[in-house]
Design a protein around this motif. Structure first.
Motif, PDB file in Angstrom:
ATOM      1  N   GLU A  75       0.830  -1.202   0.000  1.00 31.86           N
ATOM      2  CA  GLU A  75       0.000   0.000   0.000  1.00 31.86           C
ATOM      3  C   GLU A  75       0.867   1.256   0.000  1.00 31.86           C
ATOM      4  N   LEU A  76       1.836   1.282  -0.904  1.00 29.48           N
ATOM      5  CA  LEU A  76       2.703   2.440  -1.039  1.00 29.48           C
ATOM      6  C   LEU A  76       2.102   3.443  -2.017  1.00 29.48           C
ATOM      7  N   ALA A  77       2.569   4.665  -1.914  1.00 29.24           N
ATOM      8  CA  ALA A  77       2.219   5.685  -2.890  1.00 29.24           C
ATOM      9  C   ALA A  77       3.402   5.872  -3.832  1.00 29.24           C
ATOM     10  N   THR A  78       3.142   5.743  -5.115  1.00 27.30           N
ATOM     11  CA  THR A  78       4.153   6.020  -6.125  1.00 27.30           C
ATOM     12  C   THR A  78       3.803   7.352  -6.763  1.00 27.30           C
ATOM     13  N   TRP A  79       4.772   8.248  -6.813  1.00 23.91           N
ATOM     14  CA  TRP A  79       4.538   9.565  -7.379  1.00 23.91           C
ATOM     15  C   TRP A  79       5.425   9.717  -8.606  1.00 23.91           C
ATOM     16  N   VAL A  80       4.819  10.051  -9.742  1.00 28.63           N
ATOM     17  CA  VAL A  80       5.542  10.206 -10.996  1.00 28.63           C
ATOM     18  C   VAL A  80       5.618  11.684 -11.350  1.00 28.63           C
ATOM     19  N   ARG A  98       8.505  12.620 -25.787  1.00 32.84           N
ATOM     20  CA  ARG A  98       7.254  12.764 -25.035  1.00 32.84           C
ATOM     21  C   ARG A  98       6.475  11.447 -25.033  1.00 32.84           C
ATOM     22  N   GLU A  99       6.404  10.778 -26.191  1.00 33.20           N
ATOM     23  CA  GLU A  99       5.712   9.495 -26.277  1.00 33.20           C
ATOM     24  C   GLU A  99       6.425   8.433 -25.450  1.00 33.20           C
ATOM     25  N   LEU A 100       7.748   8.471 -25.445  1.00 31.27           N
ATOM     26  CA  LEU A 100       8.512   7.527 -24.637  1.00 31.27           C
ATOM     27  C   LEU A 100       8.265   7.774 -23.150  1.00 31.27           C
ATOM     28  N   ALA A 101       8.087   9.033 -22.776  1.00 35.63           N
ATOM     29  CA  ALA A 101       7.788   9.356 -21.380  1.00 35.63           C
ATOM     30  C   ALA A 101       6.443   8.764 -20.971  1.00 35.63           C
ATOM     31  N   VAL A 102       5.434   8.870 -21.844  1.00 33.70           N
ATOM     32  CA  VAL A 102       4.124   8.279 -21.550  1.00 33.70           C
ATOM     33  C   VAL A 102       4.247   6.766 -21.409  1.00 33.70           C
ATOM     34  N   ALA A 103       5.039   6.140 -22.295  1.00 32.03           N
ATOM     35  CA  ALA A 103       5.248   4.699 -22.218  1.00 32.03           C
ATOM     36  C   ALA A 103       5.928   4.319 -20.910  1.00 32.03           C
ATOM     37  N   ALA A 104       6.892   5.119 -20.481  1.00 32.33           N
ATOM     38  CA  ALA A 104       7.582   4.838 -19.217  1.00 32.33           C
ATOM     39  C   ALA A 104       6.621   4.940 -18.037  1.00 32.33           C
ATOM     40  N   VAL A 105       5.740   5.933 -18.049  1.00 39.67           N
ATOM     41  CA  VAL A 105       4.754   6.072 -16.977  1.00 39.67           C
ATOM     42  C   VAL A 105       3.811   4.870 -16.975  1.00 39.67           C
ATOM     43  N   ALA A 106       3.444   4.387 -18.178  1.00 42.08           N
ATOM     44  CA  ALA A 106       2.585   3.200 -18.256  1.00 42.08           C
ATOM     45  C   ALA A 106       3.268   1.998 -17.622  1.00 42.08           C
ATOM     46  N   ALA A 107       4.554   1.804 -17.925  1.00 40.61           N
ATOM     47  CA  ALA A 107       5.288   0.682 -17.343  1.00 40.61           C
ATOM     48  C   ALA A 107       5.373   0.810 -15.829  1.00 40.61           C
ATOM     49  N   VAL A 108       5.654   2.012 -15.350  1.00 41.22           N
ATOM     50  CA  VAL A 108       5.714   2.242 -13.905  1.00 41.22           C
ATOM     51  C   VAL A 108       4.366   1.939 -13.267  1.00 41.22           C
ATOM     52  N   GLY A 109       3.295   2.393 -13.914  1.00 40.24           N
ATOM     53  CA  GLY A 109       1.965   2.176 -13.364  1.00 40.24           C
ATOM     54  C   GLY A 109       1.617   0.708 -13.242  1.00 40.24           C
ATOM     55  N   PHE A 110       1.837  -0.053 -14.308  1.00 40.74           N
ATOM     56  CA  PHE A 110       1.473  -1.468 -14.278  1.00 40.74           C
ATOM     57  C   PHE A 110       2.395  -2.285 -13.375  1.00 40.74           C
ATOM     58  N   LEU A 111       3.622  -1.811 -13.168  1.00 41.53           N
ATOM     59  CA  LEU A 111       4.543  -2.520 -12.280  1.00 41.53           C
ATOM     60  C   LEU A 111       4.293  -2.225 -10.811  1.00 41.53           C
ATOM     61  N   THR A 112       3.723  -1.075 -10.510  1.00 36.81           N
ATOM     62  CA  THR A 112       3.565  -0.688  -9.109  1.00 36.81           C
ATOM     63  C   THR A 112       2.139  -0.825  -8.604  1.00 36.81           C
ATOM     64  N   LEU A 113       1.141  -0.790  -9.498  1.00 34.76           N
ATOM     65  CA  LEU A 113      -0.241  -0.945  -9.031  1.00 34.76           C
ATOM     66  C   LEU A 113      -0.470  -2.371  -8.557  1.00 34.76           C
ATOM     67  N   GLY A 114      -1.390  -2.527  -7.640  1.00 33.69           N
ATOM     68  CA  GLY A 114      -1.620  -3.825  -7.014  1.00 33.69           C
ATOM     69  C   GLY A 114      -1.226  -3.761  -5.550  1.00 33.69           C
ATOM     70  N   ASN A 115      -1.710  -4.694  -4.759  1.00 29.12           N
ATOM     71  CA  ASN A 115      -1.438  -4.722  -3.319  1.00 29.12           C
ATOM     72  C   ASN A 115      -1.880  -3.426  -2.638  1.00 29.12           C
ATOM     73  N   GLY A 116      -2.868  -2.756  -3.241  1.00 30.16           N
ATOM     74  CA  GLY A 116      -3.368  -1.524  -2.640  1.00 30.16           C
ATOM     75  C   GLY A 116      -2.519  -0.302  -2.911  1.00 30.16           C
ATOM     76  N   ASN A 117      -1.505  -0.414  -3.761  1.00 29.71           N
ATOM     77  CA  ASN A 117      -0.640   0.725  -4.060  1.00 29.71           C
ATOM     78  C   ASN A 117      -1.392   1.795  -4.830  1.00 29.71           C
ATOM     79  N   ARG A 118      -0.982   3.037  -4.629  1.00 28.99           N
ATOM     80  CA  ARG A 118      -1.600   4.170  -5.305  1.00 28.99           C
ATOM     81  C   ARG A 118      -0.577   4.854  -6.204  1.00 28.99           C
ATOM     82  N   LEU A 119      -1.054   5.400  -7.314  1.00 35.25           N
ATOM     83  CA  LEU A 119      -0.180   6.103  -8.255  1.00 35.25           C
ATOM     84  C   LEU A 119      -0.719   7.506  -8.487  1.00 35.25           C
ATOM     85  N   GLY A 120       0.154   8.479  -8.280  1.00 35.25           N
ATOM     86  CA  GLY A 120      -0.187   9.873  -8.567  1.00 35.25           C
ATOM     87  C   GLY A 120       0.868  10.468  -9.479  1.00 35.25           C
ATOM     88  N   ALA A 121       0.607  11.657  -9.990  1.00 37.60           N
ATOM     89  CA  ALA A 121       1.548  12.258 -10.930  1.00 37.60           C
ATOM     90  C   ALA A 121       1.530  13.769 -10.822  1.00 37.60           C
TER      91      ALA A 121
END
Length: 309
Positions: A75-80, A98-121
C-alpha cells in the motif's frame, strides 16, 4: 474509438504482455528497496550500506556497527514527476521523447499498481504544474496516461528543479522522475557546477526511493552527415544552421554530448537515485526489464547476505 484511445490500448497490451513475468511472483515492486517495516538488523558493510540506516541501539549494545533491515512495504504511494517541457517534443527514431515518457509512466503504473498501491503524478509544463491525485486501479492509470498523451504542446521552458521541490509525500514511497534532464544544466552541462535539479533530487532521495528515468534520442548524441542542417531550440526558438558535412564538427558535437551525458549521470549518482536510461531508438521495454531484474538481483543478494551475517 479515437486514435489516441487506440494507441493507449495498444500501449497497455504491449506493456502488460512484455512485463508479464515481472508482474507476478513475490512482491518486490519496481525498485525493491528499503521499505519501512522493521525486520531486524545486521552488521554494517562499508561501501554497501547507507549511514542513515544505522541501528544505533544495536550498535551501542554490541559495540559493532549495525544497520536496520526492513521488509518491502505494501500500500505504497508512487509519485511520478513527468517533464512536459518543449525539449521533450523531439524524436528522430521510432517515437518522440514525449511518447517515450508516456510509455515509461505506463510501465511504472502497471509494475507498481496492485497490493493496494496508489499512483499519482505531477506534470511540469511551460504553462505551470498539473497535479493528478494518487489513486488505485486501472481506470485512474488509463486516465492519467490519456491526460499525459493529450497535453497540448507549448513552446517555452519548464523548471525541473521547481517540480522536484514541489513533490510532497506524507509517507515514504517511490518517486519516479521522467525527463531528459536537460533543464538546469550550466554551460550546456559541461561546466563544474552541478545541475539546478541535483539538490532537490538529492533531498527527495534522502526520504524516498527515487528512480530517475532519462529519455533521450540518438540525434542528441551524434549528428548525421546530411549537409546543412537547421537546428531549432524548442524552448528558446533559437535557430542555427550547422554544416554537418564537417567531420571535425560532428566529432566535437559527439564529444560535447558525451560530456553532457556524463555530467547528468554523475549528478543522478550523487543524489542517490537509481538511474534508468531509455532511448527512442531502442527497445525501451527490454531496457526496463533489464533494469528491474538487475535491481532485484542486488536486492536478493543483500537480503541473503543479511540473513547469513
Amino acid at each position: 474509438m479515437r486514435p489516441d484511445e487506440r494507441r493507449l490500448r495498444r500501449l497497455e497490451l504491449v506493456v502488460t504482455r512484455r512485463l508479464d513475468g515481472l508482474l507476478h511472483g513475490s512482491y518486490l515492486g519496481l525498485l525493491p528497496g528499503l521499505g519501512s517495516e522493521p525486520a531486524g538488523s545486521r552488521e554494517y558493510r562499508p561501501a554497501e550500506d547507507e549511514v542513515r540506516r544505522m541501528d544505533w541501539a544495536v550498535t551501542a549494545r554490541t559495540t559493532v556497527p549495525h544497520v536496520r533491515t526492513v521488509d518491502a512495504d505494501r500500500e505504497l504511494a508512487t509519485w511520478v514527476l513527468v517533464d512536459a517541457s518543449a525539449s521533450m517534443d523531439f524524436g528522430t527514431a521510432d517515437l518522440e521523447k514525449r511518447e517515450l515518457a508516456v510509455a515509461a509512466v505506463a510501465a511504472v503504473g502497471f509494475l507498481t499498481l496492485g497490493n493496494g498501491n496508489r499512483l499519482g503524478a505531477q506534470m511540469i509544463t511551460p504553462e505551470g504544474t498539473r497535479r493528478f491525485p494518487a489513486r488505485t486501479g486501472r481506470a485512474p492509470l488509463m486516465g492519467l496516461l490519456r491526460a499525459l498523451a493529450e497535453t497540448p504542446r507549448v513552446d517555452g521552458t519548464a523548471s525541473l528543479a521547481d517540480g522536484l521541490a514541489a513533490v510532497r509525500l506524507a509517507r515514504t514511497g517511490l518517486v519516479v522522475v521522467v525527463s531528459d534532464f536537460l533543464d538546469g544544466l550550466h554551460e550546456d552541462g559541461l561546466g563544474d557546477r552541478p545541475p539546478e535539479w541535483e539538490r532537490p533530487l538529492r533531498r527527495l532521495a534522502a526520504r524516498h526511493q527515487v528512480l530517475a528515468v532519462q529519455v533521450g534520442d540518438p540525434r542528441e548524441q551524434e549528428l548525421p552527415d546530411v549537409g546543412i542542417l537547421t537546428l531549432v531550440d524548442p524552448e528558446t526558438g533559437l535557430r542555427r544552421e550547422v554544416p554537418t558535412a564537417s567531420r571535425r564538427l560532428r566529432e566535437r558535437y559527439a564529444a560535447a554530448a558525451a560530456r553532457q551525458q556524463a555530467s547528468i549521470a554523475a549528478a543522478v549518482r550523487r543524489s542517490g537515485a537509481a538511474h534508468l536510461r531509455l532511448r527512442t531508438d531502442r527497445d525501451w521495454i527490454a531496457d526496463i526489464v533489464r533494469h528491474v531484474h538487475a535491481r532485484r538481483r542486488l536486492s536478493r543478494a543483500a537480503i541473503k547476505r543479511g540473513r547469513t551475517a
